[in-house]
Design an enzyme around this catalytic site. Structure first.
Site, PDB file in Angstrom:
ATOM      1  N   ARG A  20      15.080  13.862  -5.356  1.00 33.25           N
ATOM      2  CA  ARG A  20      14.786  14.832  -4.301  1.00 33.25           C
ATOM      3  C   ARG A  20      16.023  15.336  -3.572  1.00 33.25           C
ATOM      4  O   ARG A  20      15.925  16.185  -2.686  1.00 33.25           O
ATOM      5  CB  ARG A  20      13.800  14.220  -3.305  1.00 33.25           C
ATOM      6  CG  ARG A  20      14.370  13.049  -2.520  1.00 33.25           C
ATOM      7  CD  ARG A  20      13.311  12.144  -1.895  1.00 33.25           C
ATOM      8  NE  ARG A  20      12.408  12.809  -0.983  1.00 33.25           N
ATOM      9  CZ  ARG A  20      11.425  12.163  -0.321  1.00 33.25           C
ATOM     10  NH1 ARG A  20      11.251  10.866  -0.496  1.00 33.25           N
ATOM     11  NH2 ARG A  20      10.633  12.815   0.498  1.00 33.25           N
ATOM     12  N   ARG A  77      11.834   4.715   4.747  1.00 37.37           N
ATOM     13  CA  ARG A  77      12.143   4.717   3.320  1.00 37.37           C
ATOM     14  C   ARG A  77      13.606   4.300   3.158  1.00 37.37           C
ATOM     15  O   ARG A  77      14.522   5.099   3.364  1.00 37.37           O
ATOM     16  CB  ARG A  77      11.916   6.113   2.712  1.00 37.37           C
ATOM     17  CG  ARG A  77      10.467   6.585   2.775  1.00 37.37           C
ATOM     18  CD  ARG A  77       9.588   5.784   1.825  1.00 37.37           C
ATOM     19  NE  ARG A  77       8.238   6.341   1.751  1.00 37.37           N
ATOM     20  CZ  ARG A  77       7.218   5.915   2.498  1.00 37.37           C
ATOM     21  NH1 ARG A  77       7.405   4.941   3.377  1.00 37.37           N
ATOM     22  NH2 ARG A  77       6.028   6.464   2.370  1.00 37.37           N
ATOM     23  N   LYS A  89      -0.304  -1.409  11.426  1.00 35.13           N
ATOM     24  CA  LYS A  89      -0.944  -1.701  10.136  1.00 35.13           C
ATOM     25  C   LYS A  89      -0.497  -3.072   9.634  1.00 35.13           C
ATOM     26  O   LYS A  89       0.699  -3.340   9.549  1.00 35.13           O
ATOM     27  CB  LYS A  89      -0.602  -0.608   9.121  1.00 35.13           C
ATOM     28  CG  LYS A  89      -1.163   0.762   9.487  1.00 35.13           C
ATOM     29  CD  LYS A  89      -0.530   1.877   8.672  1.00 35.13           C
ATOM     30  CE  LYS A  89       0.854   2.210   9.184  1.00 35.13           C
ATOM     31  NZ  LYS A  89       1.428   3.423   8.557  1.00 35.13           N
ATOM     32  N   GLY A 121      -1.765  -4.571   6.635  1.00 34.37           N
ATOM     33  CA  GLY A 121      -2.110  -4.789   5.232  1.00 34.37           C
ATOM     34  C   GLY A 121      -3.441  -5.505   5.076  1.00 34.37           C
ATOM     35  O   GLY A 121      -4.469  -5.075   5.610  1.00 34.37           O
ATOM     36  N   LYS A 122      -3.433  -6.635   4.376  1.00 35.27           N
ATOM     37  CA  LYS A 122      -4.665  -7.382   4.104  1.00 35.27           C
ATOM     38  C   LYS A 122      -5.318  -7.938   5.366  1.00 35.27           C
ATOM     39  O   LYS A 122      -6.483  -8.311   5.351  1.00 35.27           O
ATOM     40  CB  LYS A 122      -4.368  -8.524   3.139  1.00 35.27           C
ATOM     41  CG  LYS A 122      -3.929  -8.069   1.748  1.00 35.27           C
ATOM     42  CD  LYS A 122      -3.624  -9.251   0.853  1.00 35.27           C
ATOM     43  CE  LYS A 122      -3.165  -8.794  -0.527  1.00 35.27           C
ATOM     44  NZ  LYS A 122      -2.817  -9.960  -1.398  1.00 35.27           N
ATOM     45  N   GLU A 123      -4.542  -7.995   6.443  1.00 34.04           N
ATOM     46  CA  GLU A 123      -5.072  -8.523   7.707  1.00 34.04           C
ATOM     47  C   GLU A 123      -5.743  -7.452   8.559  1.00 34.04           C
ATOM     48  O   GLU A 123      -6.321  -7.770   9.599  1.00 34.04           O
ATOM     49  CB  GLU A 123      -3.947  -9.184   8.510  1.00 34.04           C
ATOM     50  CG  GLU A 123      -3.213 -10.286   7.772  1.00 34.04           C
ATOM     51  CD  GLU A 123      -4.136 -11.396   7.322  1.00 34.04           C
ATOM     52  OE1 GLU A 123      -4.989 -11.802   8.127  1.00 34.04           O
ATOM     53  OE2 GLU A 123      -4.014 -11.843   6.162  1.00 34.04           O
ATOM     54  N   GLY A 171       0.117   5.466  -0.524  1.00 34.92           N
ATOM     55  CA  GLY A 171      -0.804   6.398   0.127  1.00 34.92           C
ATOM     56  C   GLY A 171      -1.805   5.731   1.044  1.00 34.92           C
ATOM     57  O   GLY A 171      -2.504   6.414   1.805  1.00 34.92           O
ATOM     58  N   ASP A 212      -1.106   6.473   4.676  1.00 32.93           N
ATOM     59  CA  ASP A 212      -1.466   7.853   5.020  1.00 32.93           C
ATOM     60  C   ASP A 212      -2.976   7.996   5.166  1.00 32.93           C
ATOM     61  O   ASP A 212      -3.460   8.747   6.018  1.00 32.93           O
ATOM     62  CB  ASP A 212      -0.948   8.811   3.951  1.00 32.93           C
ATOM     63  CG  ASP A 212       0.555   8.699   3.757  1.00 32.93           C
ATOM     64  OD1 ASP A 212       1.263   8.426   4.739  1.00 32.93           O
ATOM     65  OD2 ASP A 212       1.010   8.855   2.608  1.00 32.93           O
ATOM     66  N   ASP A 248      -1.492   9.221  -4.998  1.00 32.53           N
ATOM     67  CA  ASP A 248      -1.225   9.275  -3.564  1.00 32.53           C
ATOM     68  C   ASP A 248      -2.374   9.894  -2.779  1.00 32.53           C
ATOM     69  O   ASP A 248      -2.650   9.491  -1.652  1.00 32.53           O
ATOM     70  CB  ASP A 248       0.044  10.100  -3.312  1.00 32.53           C
ATOM     71  CG  ASP A 248       1.297   9.382  -3.766  1.00 32.53           C
ATOM     72  OD1 ASP A 248       1.205   8.546  -4.690  1.00 32.53           O
ATOM     73  OD2 ASP A 248       2.379   9.655  -3.215  1.00 32.53           O
TER      74      ASP A 248
END
Length: 316
Positions: free
Chosen positions: A106, A168, A225, A227-229, A255, A258, A294
Site C-alpha cells: 500500500r 497496525r 474489546k 476478544g473471547k472474554e 474484521g 470493525d 473482512d
C-alpha cells in the site's frame, strides 16, 4: 446526508483458497478490506445510512472497491479517483488454527495522498457520527492532517466523534502510534480500543485502567474489546461487562473489531442503553469471525434477529 461518515483506505484483498504458508498458495479470491469502510458497510447492513470518504486509484481495483461499497448502500459520492497513484492491495495468510497474518502492498497508494482539501465540511457537519481509526494517520503526513481536520470539523459542529485506535505495527512503531493516537483521543466522544492497543498506548492490559485513561483524555464512552472474554464498556457513571457472543467456529478474525464497532455505533444511533449497545456489538463481532472475509461476515439486522432468537429465520 448519511448518519455516519467515515474516512480511510480500502484495499483489494486476496484471500487464500486454502490455509497454510502464503508462499505455497496459488489460488486466491479477490475481496475488499478497509477498517473504516467495513464499519460503514456494517452500519448500512444494520439499517442506517453511512458515507465513506477516500481516494482510490483510477484502476480496475479502485472501480471494483467503489462499486462494491456503493452496492452495500454506502454513499461514495466523496470518493476521489486518482490517476497518478494505484489502489492498495494486501494478501492474507490463514493458518489451520484460524490465525491470520496480512501482507500489505500500500505504500504510495492513492489513499495515502488524501489531504484536508479532499474534505467536504458540510458533508461532515450534517452527520450524526464521524468514525475514524488509527490506521489513517499512519499512512502519511497528509493523511494525518486530513483525519485531524475531519475531527476538528466534527467537534466544532457538535458531531459525535468515534475513534478506534486500530494500531497496525506494520505501518508504524508502537511509540509513534501512541503519541499520535493519544492526540486523536482528545477529540473523541466514543473510543473502541482493544487490549493490545491499550497496552501500547498506556502500558496496561487492565480494561478498566485503559478505559479510565481514555476518559481522562476526554471521551464520554469507552468500550474495550476483550476478544473471547467479550467487552467492557465504561462511562463516568456506568461500567458494564458484556460476555462474548458464541456464533460458531472461528474461521477468520479479521474484521471482527470493525463488526463490533458497527454494532456499537448502531446502538448509539438508535439511542440504546449502554448494555444493549455492547450486546449488539458483541453479537456482530462474534458473527463476523465465522465467515472468511473482512466484510462478508458483517451481519444484517435479519441475521442478528435470527442469531439472538428475537425473530425466527424461515429457511424454506
Amino acid at each position: 446526508m448519511p448518519e455516519l461518515i467515515t474516512l480511510g483506505e480500502t484495499m483489494a484483498v486476496f484471500n487464500p483458497a486454502s490455509s497454510g504458508p502464503l508462499q505455497y498458495i496459488a489460488d486466491f479470491k479477490r475481496l475488499i478490506g478497509g477498517a473504516e469502510s467495513n464499519v460503514a458497510i456494517g452500519v448500512s447492513r444494520l439499517g442506517h445510512s453511512a458515507g465513506w470518504i477516500s481516494r482510490l486509484g483510477d484502476d480496475p481495483f479502485g472501480r471494483f472497491i467503489n462499486n462494491f461499497i456503493r452496492g452495500e448502500g454506502v454513499d461514495t459520492s466523496r470518493v476521489i479517483f486518482d490517476e497518478g497513484h494505484p489502489t492498495g492491495v494486501y494478501f492474507k495468510e490463514i493458518r489451520a488454527s484460524g490465525d491470520v497474518t496480512v501482507y500489505y502492498y500500500r505504500k504510495g497508494s492513492a489513499a495515502s495522498t488524501m489531504s484536508p482539501a479532499d474534505l467536504d465540511e458540510d458533508y461532515i457537519k450534517n452527520a450524526r457520527i464521524l468514525h475514524v481509526s488509527g490506521i489513517t494517520p499512519a499512512l502519511s503526513d497528509s493523511c494525518r492532517k486530513t483525519v485531524f481536520k475531519a475531527m476538528e470539523i466534527a467537534k466544532a459542529s457538535g458531531v459525535t466523534v468515534s475513534f478506534d485506535p486500530n494500531i497496525r505495527l506494520k505501518l508504524w512503531s508502537g511509540q509513534q502510534a501512541a503519541g499520535v493516537l493519544k492526540e486523536m483521543a482528545r477529540y473523541a466522544d466514543i473510543v473502541l480500543p482493544g487490549i493490545d492497543e491499550g497496552e501500547i498506548m498506556f502500558g496496561s492490559r487492565d480494561p478498566k485502567a485503559i478505559a479510565e485513561e481514555f476518559l481522562k483524555l476526554g471521551a464520554s464512552t469507552v468500550a474495550v474489546k476483550l476478544g473471547k472474554e467479550g467487552a467492557m464498556a465504561v462511562t463516568r457513571d456506568e461500567e458494564i461487562m458484556s460476555p462474548a457472543f458464541d456464533a460458531g467456529p472461528v474461521i477468520d478474525t479479521v474484521g471482527a473489531g470493525d463488526a463490533f464497532a458497527s454494532g456499537f455505533l448502531t446502538g448509539v444511533l438508535e439511542g440504546m442503553p449502554l448494555e444493549q449497545a455492547v450486546e449488539l456489538a458483541n453479537t456482530c463481532g462474534g458473527f463476523a469471525t465465522t465467515i472468511v472475509g473482512d466484510v462478508e461476515g458483517l451481519p444484517s439486522r435479519r441475521e442478528i434477529e435470527a442469531l439472538t432468537g428475537t425473530k425466527r429465520l424461515i429457511e424454506r
